[in-house]
Design a protein around this motif. Structure first.
Motif, PDB file in Angstrom:
ATOM      1  N   UNK A 104      34.115  32.513  34.662  1.00 41.65           N
ATOM      2  CA  UNK A 104      34.510  33.498  35.664  1.00 41.65           C
ATOM      3  C   UNK A 104      34.317  34.917  35.144  1.00 41.65           C
ATOM      4  N   UNK A 105      34.703  35.148  33.886  1.00 39.43           N
ATOM      5  CA  UNK A 105      34.534  36.484  33.304  1.00 39.43           C
ATOM      6  C   UNK A 105      33.058  36.849  33.188  1.00 39.43           C
ATOM      7  N   UNK A 107      30.538  35.631  34.909  1.00 36.44           N
ATOM      8  CA  UNK A 107      29.964  35.806  36.247  1.00 36.44           C
ATOM      9  C   UNK A 107      30.321  37.168  36.819  1.00 36.44           C
ATOM     10  N   UNK A 108      31.558  37.590  36.613  1.00 31.66           N
ATOM     11  CA  UNK A 108      31.995  38.878  37.146  1.00 31.66           C
ATOM     12  C   UNK A 108      31.329  40.044  36.430  1.00 31.66           C
ATOM     13  N   UNK A 109      31.229  39.960  35.110  1.00 32.64           N
ATOM     14  CA  UNK A 109      30.616  41.051  34.338  1.00 32.64           C
ATOM     15  C   UNK A 109      29.128  41.185  34.620  1.00 32.64           C
ATOM     16  N   UNK A 110      28.482  40.070  34.890  1.00 31.45           N
ATOM     17  CA  UNK A 110      27.073  40.122  35.247  1.00 31.45           C
ATOM     18  C   UNK A 110      26.891  40.507  36.710  1.00 31.45           C
ATOM     19  N   UNK A 196      33.088  50.059  39.667  1.00 35.46           N
ATOM     20  CA  UNK A 196      32.524  48.841  39.082  1.00 35.46           C
ATOM     21  C   UNK A 196      33.616  48.001  38.433  1.00 35.46           C
ATOM     22  N   UNK A 197      34.581  48.651  37.801  1.00 28.88           N
ATOM     23  CA  UNK A 197      35.679  47.912  37.172  1.00 28.88           C
ATOM     24  C   UNK A 197      36.471  47.125  38.205  1.00 28.88           C
ATOM     25  N   UNK A 203      35.543  40.111  41.647  1.00 33.59           N
ATOM     26  CA  UNK A 203      34.641  38.964  41.524  1.00 33.59           C
ATOM     27  C   UNK A 203      35.267  37.862  40.675  1.00 33.59           C
ATOM     28  N   UNK A 204      35.926  38.241  39.605  1.00 37.02           N
ATOM     29  CA  UNK A 204      36.589  37.234  38.777  1.00 37.02           C
ATOM     30  C   UNK A 204      37.698  36.538  39.559  1.00 37.02           C
ATOM     31  N   UNK A 205      38.464  37.316  40.330  1.00 33.94           N
ATOM     32  CA  UNK A 205      39.521  36.732  41.155  1.00 33.94           C
ATOM     33  C   UNK A 205      38.947  35.771  42.196  1.00 33.94           C
TER      34      UNK A 205
END
Length: 220
Positions: A104-105, A107-110, A196-197, A203-205
């Protein structure tokens, strides 16, 4: 070796560098204008002016529909290197991870910077596809490819035991593919002013809430 041959050897790399720089400027200009003005309102003359080149130079790179696709491709991966998304280090790390939270992390960071680059171009792309036959099939093809990439991610999550009981890979793929598109990102960024943050955390949520194990729930 003759002087003429030495001159050709000296100038060839320089010409290649200049051609690459011109191409980069044109695609960057097209990306900016398609994102800001949309497809219909962006002319080849405007792209040439933005890139500080002649219209002939723009047409030498691509016609207008192909310029939009080049801009979209660059936005998806962030550069012009001929490396498919699934072969990129970030995606390989995500697919190889065996911890759903880590997935999840990753995927969200990308995904957050990619979506910030991509969503205004995808908006222009979707609008253009509604009226331009040259882009209609391309739009459908890009959505199929996005669905395929999403399925690969979901399969990796399933292999790591990250899908909640009762949630099929097909259902998870369709849901994530439908939810994480340009429309919600545009709303969050343009209407709510998200950074972006904030988009990364969202996205992670979404990833965890949608896919994460939730004992006692089913897929109905």
């Amino acid at each position: 070796m003759t002087v003429a041959k030495e001159a050709r050897r000296y100038h060839a790399p320089r010409r290649a560098e200049q051609a690459a720089a011109t191409r980069d400027a044109i695609i960057s200009a097209a990306s900016t204008l398609f994102a800001e003005r949309g497809y219909a309102a962006t002319t080849m003359a405007a792209i040439a002016k933005e890139a500080r080149v002649t219209p002939k130079s723009v047409y030498a790179v691509a016609e207008k529909p192909q310029l939009l696709l080049l801009a979209v491709d660059r936005a998806i991966v962030g550069d012009d290197e001929p490396v498919p998304l699934l072969d990129r280090p970030e995606m390989r790390a995500l697919l190889a991870a065996r911890d759903p939270r880590a997935q999840a992390r990753l995927a969200a960071r990308m995904g957050a910077p990619t979506l910030l680059r991509l969503y205004p171009l995808y908006r222009a792309f979707e609008q253009a596809a509604a009226t331009d036959p040259a882009l209609r099939e391309a739009w459908s093809d890009y959505q199929r490819r996005r669905h395929t990439d999403t399925r690969r991610v979901i399969r990796a999550v399933a292999d790591a035991g990250g899908l909640r009981p009762g949630l099929s890979a097909d259902r998870a793929t369709d849901t994530l593919w439908a939810l994480v598109g340009w429309h919600p990102v545009a709303l969050l960024v343009e209407e709510r002013g998200w950074s972006q943050t904030q988009l990364t955390r969202w996205l992670e949520d979404v990833f965890v809430s949608l896919l994460g194990p939730a004992p006692g729930n089913d897929d109905r």
